[in-house]
Design a protein around this motif. Structure first.
Motif, PDB file in Angstrom:
ATOM      1  N   SER A 280      -0.274   2.539   8.555  1.00 21.31           N
ATOM      2  CA  SER A 280       0.060   3.615   7.616  1.00 21.31           C
ATOM      3  C   SER A 280      -0.164   4.969   8.259  1.00 21.31           C
ATOM      4  CB  SER A 280      -0.780   3.487   6.340  1.00 21.31           C
ATOM      5  OG  SER A 280      -0.412   2.347   5.601  1.00 21.31           O
TER       6      SER A 280
ATOM      7  N   THR B 190      -3.894  -0.236   7.162  1.00 23.32           N
ATOM      8  CA  THR B 190      -4.406   1.136   7.097  1.00 23.32           C
ATOM      9  C   THR B 190      -4.056   1.899   8.364  1.00 23.32           C
ATOM     10  OG1 THR B 190      -6.232   0.400   5.684  1.00 23.32           O
ATOM     11  CG2 THR B 190      -6.483   2.532   6.756  1.00 23.32           C
TER      12      THR B 190
ATOM     13  N   LEU C  46      -5.045   9.178   8.795  1.00 27.49           N
ATOM     14  CA  LEU C  46      -5.745   7.948   8.441  1.00 27.49           C
ATOM     15  C   LEU C  46      -6.452   8.155   7.112  1.00 27.49           C
ATOM     16  CD1 LEU C  46      -6.614   5.061   9.461  1.00 27.49           C
ATOM     17  CD2 LEU C  46      -8.737   6.164  10.215  1.00 27.49           C
TER      18      LEU C  46
ATOM     19  N   PRO D 267       1.297   4.420   1.833  1.00 27.79           N
ATOM     20  CA  PRO D 267       0.794   4.892   3.129  1.00 27.79           C
ATOM     21  C   PRO D 267       0.338   6.348   3.108  1.00 27.79           C
ATOM     22  CG  PRO D 267       3.185   4.815   3.163  1.00 27.79           C
ATOM     23  CD  PRO D 267       2.767   4.198   1.858  1.00 27.79           C
TER      24      PRO D 267
ATOM     25  N   THR E  53     -13.142  -0.410   6.888  1.00 28.04           N
ATOM     26  CA  THR E  53     -12.354   0.713   6.373  1.00 28.04           C
ATOM     27  C   THR E  53     -13.090   1.435   5.255  1.00 28.04           C
ATOM     28  OG1 THR E  53     -11.227  -0.636   4.690  1.00 28.04           O
ATOM     29  CG2 THR E  53     -10.205  -0.508   6.886  1.00 28.04           C
TER      30      THR E  53
ATOM     31  N   MET F  44       0.832  -1.204   0.000  1.00 30.85           N
ATOM     32  CA  MET F  44       0.000   0.000   0.000  1.00 30.85           C
ATOM     33  C   MET F  44       0.868   1.256   0.000  1.00 30.85           C
ATOM     34  SD  MET F  44      -2.859   0.730   2.940  1.00 30.85           S
ATOM     35  CE  MET F  44      -3.896   2.172   2.989  1.00 30.85           C
TER      36      MET F  44
ATOM     37  N   ILE G  64     -13.085   0.196   2.077  1.00 30.50           N
ATOM     38  CA  ILE G  64     -12.432  -0.100   0.808  1.00 30.50           C
ATOM     39  C   ILE G  64     -13.470  -0.548  -0.217  1.00 30.50           C
ATOM     40  CG2 ILE G  64     -11.946  -2.512   1.431  1.00 30.50           C
ATOM     41  CD1 ILE G  64      -9.309  -2.248  -0.108  1.00 30.50           C
TER      42      ILE G  64
ATOM     43  N   LYS H 215      -8.605   6.467   3.748  1.00 31.42           N
ATOM     44  CA  LYS H 215      -9.482   5.374   3.337  1.00 31.42           C
ATOM     45  C   LYS H 215      -8.791   4.600   2.218  1.00 31.42           C
ATOM     46  CE  LYS H 215     -14.089   4.605   1.330  1.00 31.42           C
ATOM     47  NZ  LYS H 215     -15.319   5.289   0.868  1.00 31.42           N
ATOM     48  N   PRO H 216      -8.604   3.286   2.368  1.00 32.50           N
ATOM     49  CA  PRO H 216      -7.936   2.517   1.310  1.00 32.50           C
ATOM     50  C   PRO H 216      -8.842   2.344   0.092  1.00 32.50           C
ATOM     51  CG  PRO H 216      -8.711   1.053   3.035  1.00 32.50           C
ATOM     52  CD  PRO H 216      -8.982   2.452   3.520  1.00 32.50           C
TER      53      PRO H 216
ATOM     54  N   GLY I 282      -3.481   5.814   0.611  1.00 28.52           N
ATOM     55  CA  GLY I 282      -4.451   4.734   0.753  1.00 28.52           C
ATOM     56  C   GLY I 282      -4.569   3.864  -0.485  1.00 28.52           C
TER      57      GLY I 282
ATOM     58  N   ILE J  36      -6.661  -5.547   6.234  1.00 27.73           N
ATOM     59  CA  ILE J  36      -6.785  -4.208   5.646  1.00 27.73           C
ATOM     60  C   ILE J  36      -6.884  -3.153   6.743  1.00 27.73           C
ATOM     61  CG2 ILE J  36      -9.307  -4.275   5.415  1.00 27.73           C
ATOM     62  CD1 ILE J  36      -6.779  -2.700   2.958  1.00 27.73           C
ATOM     63  N   GLN J  37      -7.519  -3.469   7.879  1.00 25.21           N
ATOM     64  CA  GLN J  37      -7.533  -2.543   9.012  1.00 25.21           C
ATOM     65  C   GLN J  37      -6.122  -2.338   9.551  1.00 25.21           C
ATOM     66  OE1 GLN J  37     -10.176  -4.576  11.698  1.00 25.21           O
ATOM     67  NE2 GLN J  37     -11.973  -3.369  11.105  1.00 25.21           N
TER      68      GLN J  37
END
Length: 640
Positions: free
Chosen positions: A424, A421, A432, A253, A380, A251, A382, A434-435, A256, A417-418
């Motif tokens: 990151s 994220t 923070l 960072p 998240t 990812m 995603i 959103k991916p 996202g 994924i949490q």
């Protein structure tokens, strides 16, 4: 009774008036039909006579971030019949049965249907162009070819769970194919002709062609090269450790954007029927929930630093190997403990009692406030279907023991994924994001970008100053602590190991673990973060031994691809007994054989090729960084 002439005349008069009125009404009606409603009535008539042969729209392509096609369409015609035009149904069925691989009786039944057109399925669907030409060459009346296409995935199982797959009618069934099915599908076209009640084409009538409207192309944040690197490492991990499953996410960072996402077991989208439904229906990086173990300590560390609860470099902590909380003895992974250490060393050593102390200093309200702010306990968001929430303690459930175990990543449940994220956010300056995997929508014919996804900032969780301290501490974990096997010469890598016992039948299993590692680079300006989790590897079950080298391998190839150049300045690695040191390859080109052996030392081994007395080429080249004891191959030739 005699009828008078007056009565007769009246009757004739009224009859005449009625006829005049009726005739006038008829003329008005005919005028209306001809002049006013003629076009509409003609259209209705033509609609009742019209027969359509459908033409499927091309489904939109799915591209990687650099325009490489990950899913597209190939021609796949479908054979259709117009039953009324088929002169000899039995003979036609006989001739088609071989090429279509269908029984003659089934084809005869289809050709005998009282319908305007019939799709000869299953054998006549999704054929190759060569097979369609073979059938056309039979010149069978009433048999036509409808242009169709099918989905093709050129890289086989690459990003299979992200892409998903389509069904027999090109409808999205899983993954992005389902998520954005409407936009990818487009609208059907058709060729229309007029036919009489018997189904025969009307003479002197022209065909009407309505072209299909192709679906939009979807460009992803996925990078095909990085995804291939991740897939390679996933395959190798499954082969080496015979694990239940392996998960990896790469990812950016700072935005996202997901560069790569994959898991094992996996499947080929065009052969999904060959695997159990749970394999293709569960995208593990967003679906699987488990106790994260020590990678979760990054969150506790960030919260404690933000709240000023710890001085990493100057404050000391004594670890006897356990800490007693609420009548329970919570042990450190190292038998006998780490003794006296700074809190920076607590982080480097992944010391459980030290992190319990940080959790106690924060208190349950503060600690859980940060946990929720980092995005745990909810999706998240995603843009993929099937994401889970994870599981957090409810405030009323949190006692001293629950607070303590949460601080070092036990008792709570998260998704991969949490985890990536949240980390990151901890290392990118506290933001923070959103991916997401969908980058833009593109008009296929013009290449025009119609819609683009922008990075979405959810919230600022910690300050840039706190984030900097977290990065520095995690760089020490890799250079001098439990994450040593993720060390990458030339790149400043930070990261954290994780080893969590699995819950089996309601109890923690002493023999089954989920081991993980999350790493990022460069540590002073992160451009890439990679998370790897291995479920129940056979043999050694430590995140620093199993998962850290996988992250290292991914970063070693992905960072240069992203244009991140190596540097000479990085935290010096603390080598442990038995570990090979990293040394710089000297320039040997131009040296004579006699000089060569005088100058060489025990850092390298030599292998020679060619004849002559002078080194004309070498591999690896001068300046490369390799493990001590590595082989340098030299090519000999004549000196100029």
């Amino acid at each position: 009774m005699k009828i008078s002439q007056v009565t007769v005349r009246k009757r004739l008069y009224f009859a005449l008036v009625f006829l005049v009125i009726a005739f006038a009404a008829l003329i008005i009606r005919l005028s209306y039909v001809q002049l006013v409603a003629g076009a509409e009535i003609t259209k209705k008539a033509e609609d009742s006579w019209r027969r359509d042969i459908p033409f499927q729209a091309k489904r939109g392509e799915i591209l990687d971030r650099n325009g490489i096609r990950l899913a597209y369409n190939i021609s796949s015609p479908t054979i259709m019949a117009i039953p009324i035009q088929v002169k000899d149904k039995r003979e036609t069925a006989r001739q088609l049965s071989g090429p279509l691989g269908m029984s003659e009786d089934l084809l005869f039944k289809m050709l005998s249907k009282r319908e305007s057109s019939v799709e000869l399925k299953p054998g006549g669907r999704k054929l190759t162009a060569e097979k369609a030409q073979e059938i056309l060459a039979l010149k069978l009346p009433g048999i036509v070819v409808s242009e169709d296409n099918k989905r093709f995935y050129p890289y086989r199982n690459l990003a299979a769970h992200v892409l998903g797959f389509t069904g027999s009618y090109n409808q999205g069934l899983t993954g992005l194919e389902l998520q954005y099915d409407e936009r990818l599908t487009g609208f059907k076209g058709s060729v229309s002709y007029l036919a009489d009640a018997a189904g025969r084409k009307m003479p002197q009538s022209s065909d009407q062609f309505m072209p299909p409207l192709d679906g939009l192309s979807l460009q992803l944040t996925i990078d095909q090269t990085i995804q291939s690197i991740v897939e390679r490492e996933l395959d190798q991990a499954m082969l080496q450790y015979q694990a239940n499953s392996v998960i990896a996410i790469a990812m950016n960072p700072n935005t996202g954007e997901i560069y790569a996402m994959g898991s094992r077991p996996t499947f080929q989208p065009d052969k999904y029927q060959e695997v159990p439904v749970e394999v293709y229906n569960r995208n593990l990086p967003i679906w699987m929930t488990y106790e994260p173990g020590s990678t979760f300590k990054i969150i506790t560390l960030a919260a404690a630093l933000e709240e000023g609860k710890v001085d990493l470099e100057h404050e000391r902590f004594y670890d006897p190997g356990y800490i007693e909380v609420g009548g329970a003895k919570l042990r450190c992974w190292k038998k006998g403990g780490h003794g006296s250490q700074t809190f920076l060393e607590v982080v480097e050593n992944s010391c459980n009692p030290g992190f319990v102390t940080l959790g106690q200093r924060l208190g349950k309200e503060k600690l859980f406030s940060y946990i929720y702010d980092f995005g745990f306990g909810k999706k998240t968001g995603i843009d993929l279907k099937g994401e889970e929430n994870g599981i957090m303690f409810k405030p009323k459930q949190v006692g001293p023991v629950e607070l303590a175990t949460t601080a070092f990543g036990q008792g709570v449940s998260v998704t991969p994924i949490q985890q990536i994220t949240a980390v990151s956010a901890a290392i990118n300056g506290g933001k923070l994001f959103k991916p997401f995997v969908s980058k833009s929508w593109i008009q296929p014919k013009t290449g025009m970008v119609l819609e683009e996804t922008k990075p979405e900032l959810v919230r600022q969780v910690v300050s840039p100053e706190t984030s900097k301290k977290v990065r520095e501490a995690l760089e020490k974990v890799v250079a001098q602590g439990t994450g040593a096997k993720a060390f990458l010469d030339g790149y400043r890598v930070g990261g954290k190991t994780g080893t969590a016992q699995k819950v089996v039948n309601g109890r923690y299993s002493p023999n089954e673990h989920i081991v993980s590692f999350i790493g990022f680079a460069p540590a002073d300006n992160p451009q890439l973060v990679v998370y790897v989790a291995v479920d129940n590897p056979q043999g050694i079950q430590f995140g620093g031994v199993v998962a850290a080298p996988i992250v290292r391998n991914i970063m070693a190839d992905a960072l240069p691809h992203l244009g991140v150049k190596p540097r000479t300045e990085q935290v010096e690695k603390e080598f442990k007994f038995g570990e090979p040191r990293i040394v710089t390859v000297p320039n040997l080109v131009g040296k004579t054989v006699s000089d060569l052996y005088e100058d060489m030392n025990s850092n390298f081994q030599l292998a020679t090729s060619g004849t002559g007395n002078t080194v004309i080429r070498q591999a690896p080249s001068a300046g490369a960084r390799v493990d001590q004891g590595s082989v340098i191959r030299i090519y000999l030739g004549a000196s100029d």
